[in-house]
Design a protein around this motif. Structure first.
Motif, PDB file in Angstrom:
ATOM      1  N   MET A 139      32.725  41.489  26.589  1.00  0.00           N
ATOM      2  CA  MET A 139      33.227  41.432  27.941  1.00  0.00           C
ATOM      3  C   MET A 139      34.667  41.942  27.958  1.00  0.00           C
ATOM      4  N   ASN A 140      34.937  42.740  28.948  1.00  0.00           N
ATOM      5  CA  ASN A 140      36.316  43.196  29.071  1.00  0.00           C
ATOM      6  C   ASN A 140      37.104  42.202  29.927  1.00  0.00           C
ATOM      7  N   ASN A 141      38.339  42.498  30.142  1.00  0.00           N
ATOM      8  CA  ASN A 141      39.233  41.572  30.825  1.00  0.00           C
ATOM      9  C   ASN A 141      38.828  41.351  32.286  1.00  0.00           C
ATOM     10  N   LYS A 142      38.404  42.414  32.965  1.00  0.00           N
ATOM     11  CA  LYS A 142      37.989  42.272  34.369  1.00  0.00           C
ATOM     12  C   LYS A 142      36.775  41.361  34.490  1.00  0.00           C
ATOM     13  N   GLU A 143      35.808  41.541  33.602  1.00  0.00           N
ATOM     14  CA  GLU A 143      34.608  40.710  33.640  1.00  0.00           C
ATOM     15  C   GLU A 143      34.944  39.248  33.360  1.00  0.00           C
ATOM     16  N   MET A 144      35.872  39.015  32.444  1.00  0.00           N
ATOM     17  CA  MET A 144      36.278  37.644  32.130  1.00  0.00           C
ATOM     18  C   MET A 144      36.963  36.998  33.331  1.00  0.00           C
ATOM     19  N   GLN A 145      37.800  37.757  34.018  1.00  0.00           N
ATOM     20  CA  GLN A 145      38.476  37.221  35.198  1.00  0.00           C
ATOM     21  C   GLN A 145      37.469  36.909  36.305  1.00  0.00           C
ATOM     22  N   PHE A 146      36.503  37.822  36.494  1.00  0.00           N
ATOM     23  CA  PHE A 146      35.482  37.596  37.513  1.00  0.00           C
ATOM     24  C   PHE A 146      34.663  36.350  37.182  1.00  0.00           C
ATOM     25  N   ALA A 147      34.252  36.214  35.920  1.00  0.00           N
ATOM     26  CA  ALA A 147      33.463  35.051  35.512  1.00  0.00           C
ATOM     27  C   ALA A 147      34.260  33.764  35.712  1.00  0.00           C
ATOM     28  N   TYR A 148      35.541  33.811  35.429  1.00  0.00           N
ATOM     29  CA  TYR A 148      36.377  32.625  35.618  1.00  0.00           C
ATOM     30  C   TYR A 148      36.479  32.252  37.094  1.00  0.00           C
ATOM     31  N   LYS A 149      36.627  33.265  37.964  1.00  0.00           N
ATOM     32  CA  LYS A 149      36.710  32.999  39.408  1.00  0.00           C
ATOM     33  C   LYS A 149      35.396  32.418  39.927  1.00  0.00           C
ATOM     34  N   VAL A 150      34.262  32.946  39.457  1.00  0.00           N
ATOM     35  CA  VAL A 150      32.958  32.428  39.864  1.00  0.00           C
ATOM     36  C   VAL A 150      32.808  30.986  39.410  1.00  0.00           C
ATOM     37  N   LYS A 151      33.224  30.701  38.189  1.00  0.00           N
ATOM     38  CA  LYS A 151      33.139  29.333  37.653  1.00  0.00           C
ATOM     39  C   LYS A 151      33.964  28.372  38.501  1.00  0.00           C
ATOM     40  N   LEU A 152      35.192  28.779  38.861  1.00  0.00           N
ATOM     41  CA  LEU A 152      36.038  27.914  39.697  1.00  0.00           C
ATOM     42  C   LEU A 152      35.417  27.677  41.066  1.00  0.00           C
ATOM     43  N   ALA A 153      34.837  28.724  41.655  1.00  0.00           N
ATOM     44  CA  ALA A 153      34.211  28.583  42.973  1.00  0.00           C
ATOM     45  C   ALA A 153      32.995  27.665  42.899  1.00  0.00           C
ATOM     46  N   LEU A 154      32.205  27.810  41.838  1.00  0.00           N
ATOM     47  CA  LEU A 154      31.031  26.949  41.686  1.00  0.00           C
ATOM     48  C   LEU A 154      31.440  25.507  41.435  1.00  0.00           C
TER      49      LEU A 154
END
Length: 136
Positions: free
Chosen positions: A1-16
């Protein structure tokens, strides 16, 4: 995973996590199924990466090894010691030059004060011309 994907996954996790109580059972089941699929894919793709490095890089660098904390301390000391030595050297040089200048001025003052001429003679421009003419 690159940095953008990690940031997106983190944002999704926080929203969930923030809306966990508001999710329906169908959504929870589809998320659980997606998680199982993602874990199955992750297990299939090996994440082991072998990195070739020289033997000394592990001992003296921050890459790890048995001496890692000590090597990090030695690395910092290797930067700080020359810097500190340079500061001490420049401070000593300044002190030496300042002492030389004070000594030179003290010698001039002693010569002027021990001379038989009054101080006003040194301030007279004609006297300076007379001394310059006498030296020739």
């Amino acid at each position: 995973m690159n940095n953008k994907e990690m940031q997106f996954a983190y944002k999704v996790k926080l929203a969930l996590d923030a809306n966990l109580d508001n999710l329906s059972d169908d959504t929870l089941q589809s998320l659980a199924a997606a998680r199982r699929v993602a874990l199955a894919r992750k297990k299939q793709t090996p994440m082991t990466v072998r990195v070739e490095q020289p033997v000394l890089a592990g001992a003296f660098g921050s890459a790890g090894g048995m001496l890692s904390p000590k090597a990090s301390w030695l690395g910092r000391l290797g930067v700080a010691a020359p810097l500190l030595a340079g500061i001490i050297l420049f401070a000593g040089l300044y002190q030496h030059e300042n002492a030389k200048r004070v000594s030179y001025l003290a010698d001039i003052d002693a010569a002027v004060l021990s001379d038989e001429l009054p101080l006003s003679a040194y301030l007279d421009h004609g006297f300076n011309a007379y001394l310059a003419e006498k030296e020739q």
